[in-house]
Design a protein around this motif. Sequence first.
Motif, PDB file in Angstrom:
ATOM      1  N   ALA A 180     -18.656  88.800  54.234  1.00 43.26           N
ATOM      2  CA  ALA A 180     -19.850  89.036  53.420  1.00 43.26           C
ATOM      3  C   ALA A 180     -20.336  87.766  52.727  1.00 43.26           C
ATOM      4  O   ALA A 180     -21.534  87.591  52.507  1.00 43.26           O
ATOM      5  CB  ALA A 180     -19.567  90.132  52.385  1.00 43.26           C
ATOM      6  N   ALA A 181     -19.405  86.869  52.400  1.00 39.64           N
ATOM      7  CA  ALA A 181     -19.799  85.643  51.702  1.00 39.64           C
ATOM      8  C   ALA A 181     -20.723  84.774  52.553  1.00 39.64           C
ATOM      9  O   ALA A 181     -21.414  83.897  52.035  1.00 39.64           O
ATOM     10  CB  ALA A 181     -18.559  84.849  51.291  1.00 39.64           C
ATOM     11  N   LEU A 182     -20.717  85.029  53.864  1.00 35.83           N
ATOM     12  CA  LEU A 182     -21.605  84.230  54.725  1.00 35.83           C
ATOM     13  C   LEU A 182     -23.042  84.759  54.718  1.00 35.83           C
ATOM     14  O   LEU A 182     -23.931  84.136  55.299  1.00 35.83           O
ATOM     15  CB  LEU A 182     -21.070  84.198  56.160  1.00 35.83           C
ATOM     16  CG  LEU A 182     -19.995  83.131  56.427  1.00 35.83           C
ATOM     17  CD1 LEU A 182     -18.673  83.537  55.814  1.00 35.83           C
ATOM     18  CD2 LEU A 182     -19.832  82.865  57.906  1.00 35.83           C
ATOM     19  N   LEU A 226     -12.568  83.775  48.362  1.00 33.56           N
ATOM     20  CA  LEU A 226     -13.975  84.082  48.068  1.00 33.56           C
ATOM     21  C   LEU A 226     -14.930  83.298  48.959  1.00 33.56           C
ATOM     22  O   LEU A 226     -16.090  83.690  49.145  1.00 33.56           O
ATOM     23  CB  LEU A 226     -14.284  83.799  46.598  1.00 33.56           C
ATOM     24  CG  LEU A 226     -13.652  84.790  45.606  1.00 33.56           C
ATOM     25  CD1 LEU A 226     -13.786  84.268  44.177  1.00 33.56           C
ATOM     26  CD2 LEU A 226     -14.276  86.169  45.735  1.00 33.56           C
ATOM     27  N   GLY A 227     -14.455  82.193  49.500  1.00 27.18           N
ATOM     28  CA  GLY A 227     -15.269  81.424  50.441  1.00 27.18           C
ATOM     29  C   GLY A 227     -16.550  80.917  49.813  1.00 27.18           C
ATOM     30  O   GLY A 227     -16.582  80.533  48.626  1.00 27.18           O
ATOM     31  N   ALA A 228     -17.610  80.927  50.593  1.00 20.87           N
ATOM     32  CA  ALA A 228     -18.884  80.340  50.161  1.00 20.87           C
ATOM     33  C   ALA A 228     -19.422  80.987  48.887  1.00 20.87           C
ATOM     34  O   ALA A 228     -20.271  80.399  48.209  1.00 20.87           O
ATOM     35  CB  ALA A 228     -19.909  80.460  51.279  1.00 20.87           C
ATOM     36  N   ASP A 229     -18.930  82.172  48.556  1.00 19.17           N
ATOM     37  CA  ASP A 229     -19.460  82.843  47.364  1.00 19.17           C
ATOM     38  C   ASP A 229     -19.210  82.065  46.077  1.00 19.17           C
ATOM     39  O   ASP A 229     -19.951  82.238  45.111  1.00 19.17           O
ATOM     40  CB  ASP A 229     -18.870  84.251  47.244  1.00 19.17           C
ATOM     41  CG  ASP A 229     -19.774  85.279  47.909  1.00 19.17           C
ATOM     42  OD1 ASP A 229     -20.974  84.970  48.099  1.00 19.17           O
ATOM     43  OD2 ASP A 229     -19.296  86.376  48.224  1.00 19.17           O
ATOM     44  N   VAL A 230     -18.205  81.208  46.075  1.00 21.33           N
ATOM     45  CA  VAL A 230     -17.978  80.459  44.831  1.00 21.33           C
ATOM     46  C   VAL A 230     -19.143  79.506  44.558  1.00 21.33           C
ATOM     47  O   VAL A 230     -19.330  79.048  43.429  1.00 21.33           O
ATOM     48  CB  VAL A 230     -16.641  79.676  44.852  1.00 21.33           C
ATOM     49  CG1 VAL A 230     -15.458  80.635  44.934  1.00 21.33           C
ATOM     50  CG2 VAL A 230     -16.607  78.655  45.976  1.00 21.33           C
TER      51      VAL A 230
END
Lengths: 327, 233
Positions: free
Chosen positions: B144-146, B53-57
């Motif tokens: 997209a998380a970026l 999930l990357g940065a989305d968390v």
Amino acid sequence: MTGGRGDPGLLDSMVHGSLGWLEESRDFFRLPPNVTTDADPNLTLKPLGELAELTQLIGVLHPRDEFRQTARGLFAFAWNETRDGELFAELIRGEPFATYPVELYGVFAQAGLRHAEADALVDTTTRLRGWRVAREDHTRTLGVLNAERRIGLRQHADSGAVLALTGLGGLPEPWALDRKAAYGVTHDVFHLTDWGRNRQRLSPELAGYLRLWLPSWLENWLEEQLWDLAGELLAVTACLPQAPYPAQAWQRLAGARAADGSVPEIGAAPSSGDRAEAFTACYHSTLVTAFAATLARIASDEAEAGRPAGDTAMAGGRTSCESETAP
Amino acid sequence: MAEQTQGAVPLSAVIADAATGVALALRGEGDPYALSAVLRQSDALAPAAIRVLGADVLAPYAMDLPGAPAGGDDAEVVHQALTSFPPGADASEVSVWTYRGLVEASHTLLSASARDWPPPPDAATGWVDADPWPKLSHRVSQLAALALPGLAPGLAEQLTARTDDLARGFVRAVRRRDWLQAAGLGRWLARLPDAPESLGLDSGLAFVRHMGGDDPRVTLHVVAARRFYGRGW
């Protein structure tokens, strides 16, 4: 995307292959004796009309003489099948309020092939108030308007107002187009521009919209191997001012050709060996390929010569009824 | 890494639950967000899910809202993910960028923690200019998380030059019913300044949510586009 030089070698090989196959398939375009009574028009009048529409254009506009000659031969064959236009008089007498005989007749009339009785009949039927009643299919109405222009009849409706009601004129969300709507957009362009002869009729707004979204649509329908629609989209691409040349798309369409020069409408050509089946599965997409490759070849020549968009390169192909766009 | 361990929920379900929790928080619903509540440190799959999930968390912490500061547990679980799955030498561009996004977000959004965050790794950018639009679109949708405010500003600037190409990718993705790709691209287009008017981005995002909302990650992207960039409905 800016205007790009095409690949004349590839484009010409596609026209060559398509016209060769169409020549070989002449007999399948012949009209049966029952054409004005109980034959299925989708298997008789429609193919012949499409053959005439596109070979007329190629016969006038293709830069290479040998292709023009072949295309003119096919166009003359089509006129001969209509018994020098007598067919249209019969069709109109049979269905005086139908639009299709007028649309078909317009293909020949623009080339100066006239039939006196057909002329007299359409002059009467298209003056009726009933002829001016709006039709459900606005794209088709654009086609009727183009036929009226070609025959020299009064326009029964304002083409700008009709265009605004079409799939192209409404500038739909580009992701909301299904196959039928995409065919609608391609035909909006063909009717509006008289099949690419008058590309300047595309407003900058419409041209910008198409330039932006055609690559997505091409990619989509090439992936689906819907070669027929991909061919139409390539033809529309070639109608744009300073037309881009999508080299990869052309190569993919070329890759769909069969050894005999035909292009299947969808997927792979039928392999049953039944020539009638092969004709039905291939004739339209093969015609479209020759048409699109002709327009792309012209655009490519223009890019080569560095001509500005919307100039008189197409003048030789303009019909005599185009005075409203002439300077 | 095995997708599934004996007797446990699959990784995809852990990711889906976490994405649902993030989307709820971005909509301002549910309890105040805490990553450590949607992804428990004790869950063996938590680091892997965070890495996906990357940065989305950390996205809910990027909202301009009072309260709910990131807790110490969050820093712990993120740190664990960063140290468990650093991108290897042969990692894909997407993997490196996803990692970098999470590192950047940790620096910014978990700055209160006393953690020593790793430095953001160098991530290649040549592909942004060079990729043909279908490939570019696929990659960007995976990043997209970026598309969070302030994150990866250099990448965002570079992508601005390819806005039309990403919009073409959105069209293609919707037509292919690839809702996750469409949502990811729509979210990036929401961040970029000049998405083409005729694309119909707002209705496109709504359409994608209705058609593909069974996937919590689709919902997450659409909700993020709405929350951070005011696009879609």
